[in-house]
Design a protein around this motif. Sequence first.
Motif, mmCIF file in Angstrom:
data_model
loop_
_atom_site.group_PDB
_atom_site.id
_atom_site.type_symbol
_atom_site.label_atom_id
_atom_site.label_comp_id
_atom_site.label_asym_id
_atom_site.label_seq_id
_atom_site.Cartn_x
_atom_site.Cartn_y
_atom_site.Cartn_z
ATOM 1 N N LEU A 271 0.962 -1.150 0.008
ATOM 2 C CA LEU A 271 -0.064 -0.046 -0.004
ATOM 3 C C LEU A 271 0.820 1.435 0.111
ATOM 4 O O LEU A 271 0.557 2.260 -0.859
ATOM 5 C CB LEU A 271 -0.938 -0.098 1.369
ATOM 6 N N ASP A 272 2.032 1.366 0.664
ATOM 7 C CA ASP A 272 2.827 2.359 0.711
ATOM 8 C C ASP A 272 3.477 2.501 -0.612
ATOM 9 O O ASP A 272 3.699 3.701 -1.065
ATOM 10 C CB ASP A 272 4.095 2.291 1.926
ATOM 11 N N GLN A 273 3.834 1.726 -1.509
ATOM 12 C CA GLN A 273 4.375 1.616 -2.624
ATOM 13 C C GLN A 273 3.349 2.370 -3.735
ATOM 14 O O GLN A 273 3.581 3.013 -4.549
ATOM 15 C CB GLN A 273 4.946 0.523 -3.141
ATOM 16 N N ILE A 274 1.923 1.908 -3.191
ATOM 17 C CA ILE A 274 0.999 2.476 -4.288
ATOM 18 C C ILE A 274 0.804 4.023 -4.133
ATOM 19 O O ILE A 274 0.534 4.722 -5.035
ATOM 20 C CB ILE A 274 -0.344 1.619 -4.124
ATOM 21 N N LEU A 275 0.960 4.401 -2.715
ATOM 22 C CA LEU A 275 0.709 5.733 -2.441
ATOM 23 C C LEU A 275 1.925 6.279 -2.926
ATOM 24 O O LEU A 275 1.831 7.758 -3.381
ATOM 25 C CB LEU A 275 0.528 5.859 -0.777
ATOM 26 N N LEU A 276 2.911 6.101 -2.931
ATOM 27 C CA LEU A 276 4.110 6.749 -3.398
ATOM 28 C C LEU A 276 4.103 6.926 -4.996
ATOM 29 O O LEU A 276 4.425 7.941 -5.601
ATOM 30 C CB LEU A 276 5.498 6.001 -3.114
ATOM 31 N N VAL A 277 3.620 6.052 -5.633
ATOM 32 C CA VAL A 277 3.542 6.176 -7.294
ATOM 33 C C VAL A 277 2.667 6.993 -7.455
ATOM 34 O O VAL A 277 2.673 7.747 -8.394
ATOM 35 C CB VAL A 277 3.287 4.640 -7.771
ATOM 36 N N LEU A 278 1.292 7.022 -6.807
ATOM 37 C CA LEU A 278 0.152 7.761 -7.182
ATOM 38 C C LEU A 278 0.662 9.278 -6.757
ATOM 39 O O LEU A 278 0.508 10.169 -7.551
ATOM 40 C CB LEU A 278 -1.199 7.510 -6.459
ATOM 41 N N ALA A 279 1.281 9.602 -5.751
ATOM 42 C CA ALA A 279 1.791 10.908 -5.336
ATOM 43 C C ALA A 279 2.806 11.406 -6.337
ATOM 44 O O ALA A 279 2.569 12.770 -6.702
ATOM 45 C CB ALA A 279 2.429 10.873 -4.011
ATOM 46 N N ILE A 280 3.885 10.482 -6.802
ATOM 47 C CA ILE A 280 4.854 10.976 -7.938
ATOM 48 C C ILE A 280 3.908 11.483 -9.074
ATOM 49 O O ILE A 280 4.339 12.626 -9.607
ATOM 50 C CB ILE A 280 5.794 9.962 -8.248
ATOM 51 N N PHE A 281 3.091 10.445 -9.668
ATOM 52 C CA PHE A 281 2.440 10.875 -10.747
ATOM 53 C C PHE A 281 1.337 12.264 -10.619
ATOM 54 O O PHE A 281 1.118 13.161 -11.402
ATOM 55 C CB PHE A 281 1.459 9.767 -11.289
ATOM 56 N N THR A 282 0.753 12.357 -9.230
ATOM 57 C CA THR A 282 0.052 13.630 -8.768
ATOM 58 C C THR A 282 0.767 14.825 -9.174
ATOM 59 O O THR A 282 0.601 15.792 -9.667
ATOM 60 C CB THR A 282 -0.661 13.330 -7.538
ATOM 61 N N LEU A 283 2.191 14.782 -8.512
ATOM 62 C CA LEU A 283 3.182 15.804 -8.749
ATOM 63 C C LEU A 283 3.311 16.128 -10.137
ATOM 64 O O LEU A 283 3.033 17.498 -10.407
ATOM 65 C CB LEU A 283 4.372 15.505 -8.154
ATOM 66 N N PHE A 284 3.544 15.282 -10.971
ATOM 67 C CA PHE A 284 3.940 15.532 -12.237
ATOM 68 C C PHE A 284 2.797 16.097 -13.069
ATOM 69 O O PHE A 284 2.817 17.088 -13.936
ATOM 70 C CB PHE A 284 4.657 14.553 -12.833
ATOM 71 N N SER A 285 1.813 15.506 -12.869
ATOM 72 C CA SER A 285 0.567 15.754 -13.730
ATOM 73 C C SER A 285 -0.125 16.977 -13.395
ATOM 74 O O SER A 285 -0.488 17.861 -14.358
ATOM 75 C CB SER A 285 -0.564 14.554 -13.593
#
Length: 506
Positions: A271-285
Motif C-alpha cells: 500500500l505504501d508503494q501504491i501511495l508513493l507511485v500515485l503521489a509522484i504522478f500527481t506531482l507531475f500531472s
Amino acid sequence: MTQQLILYPLLLQMLLAIILMFFWRKINAQRIISMFGSLAHLAVSITVFAFIWNNGTQTVQAGSWEAPFGITFIADTFSATMVLLTSIAGLAVSIFSSGSVIGDRLRFGYFPIFHFLLLGLTGAFLTGDIFNLYVWFEIIIISSFVLITIGGEKAQLEGAVKYFTLNFLASMIFLTAIAVLYGLTGSLNMADLANKVAAVENRALVEITAILFLIGFGIKSAIFPLYFWLPASYHTPPSAVSAIFGGLLTKVGVYALVRVFTLIFVDDVFLDQILLVLAIFTLFSGALGALVQNNIKKVFSYLIICHIGYMIIGLGMFTEVAIAGTIFYLVHDIIVKTNLFMISGLIYRIKGSNSMRALGGFYANYPKLSLLMFIPLFSLVGIPPLSGFWPKISLITASFESGSYWSLAAIIFASFITLVVIAKLWAEVFWKDATEIPVRPKFRYFHAIKNIKRVQIIVPIVFLSLVSLYIGFGAEHIQTLSARIASELMDNQQYIDAVLNTQTPE
C-alpha cells in the motif's frame, strides 16, 4: 464536562446555519451573523486547540453509548489543528463573501449553506466512527453542490455536474469499502477497527478493502488519475466559493487518507508503494497541467492537484519525518490556497478578467496590492523563508533517509515547475504593460463598489497573508506541532486507548 468542549465548534456551526435560515431574505443581517459567528468559531477552535495541546486527546461518546458501540467524537492534536485551520479559512471566506458575492446569489441561501459546509468539515475532522465520517462527507457534498450551482450560469452547471458525478462515485466506493470492512470486523469505530483489522488473517481481502478506501478518498483528494473533476469545476463558481473549496474540500480527503492509513491500514509495504507511485504522478500531472493554463483560477486548480502530491508522498514514505512534512504542508497549503483564490477574485473584480493574456500592468497601477499578493504567491513556490519552503525540507530529508530517490526527483521537479508557473503569472499579470480590456457595462468593478465592500475583500487577504508569514517566519512552532502530530499518528495506540479506555462522564 471539559471533554464536551470538543463538540462546541460543531454545535456552533450547526447553530449558525440554523439561525441564518431564519434571515433568508435579510442579506445584511446574514452577512453580520456569518462574520461574527465565524469569529466566535475561531475563538472556540483556539480554545479547543489549547485544551488538547495541554491535556492530550479527548473523547465524547454520543448518547453515552460506550465505544465501540456508539458514535465516538475524538479530538487529538491532528483533529484540533484541522478544526482550527477550518475556522481560520472560514472566517476569511465569510468576510470575503460579504464583500464580493453579489446580493442575487446571497438571496438563494449562500450563507446558511456555507455554514452547513463548515459544519460538515468540522464533523469529519472530529468523528471517530468510519460510517459517521461518510455521513459528514455527504453533508459536505450536498452543501458544496448547492454552493457551486448558486447563480445558475452555464459554466457553473457544467462544472457542478462533473463535480457531483465524480464525488458521488467516490461516496459509493467509500460506502462499499465501509460495508466490506464491517463484514470483516463487525465494527465501525476506527479505534476498534485498528485492533480488529490487524487480527484479520485474510490479508489480501484487507488490502483490497484498503484500495477501495484509497480510491474513494483519492477521488475526493484529487490524486492521479482521479483528479479531472477538479480543474473542470473549481474555476466556475464565485471566487469566495472557490476559496473554501480550494483550501479545505480536497484537504478533508487528505485528512481521511492520513487518518485511515496511519490508524487502520498500517505496516503494509504494498500500500505504501501504491501511495508513493500515485503521489509522484500527481506531482507531475498537476504541475504540467498548471504550466499550460491561461486562466488564473485554472492555474490554481491544477496547483491544488500538484501540491496534494506533496502530502501523499509523505504518507507513502511513512516515516515520522515524512508524516511531519505532510502535516506541515497541509497547514501551509490550506492557508495559501484559500488566499490565492480570494486573490483571483480581487484581480477579477479590479480588471473584469482572469485571463493572463488579457491582464497586465497590475504592479504599475496597484503596487501595494501587488506586494500583498506576492506573499501567498511565492509562499506557494516555497521561496525561503516563506511557508512553503520548510515542509519540503522535511520531505526531502525523508526521501534521502528512506532511499526514495524517485520521490526526491518528483518533489524537486514539481517545485521547479511551480516556480516557473508563478513566475509566468507574475510576469503576465503584474509586470507586463497593461492591455486594453473591453469595459463591461453591467459589471461592478472594484473602484465602483462601496468602501466597506473593498475593505471586506482586502482584509481577509491581508489576514491570511499574515498567517502565511507567521507559518514561514515562525516555522519552528509549526514544526513542533507537526512533529507532535506525526508522533501521535505513528504511535496509534494513544488514539486507541483514548477511545476504548475512556468512559463518558455523567
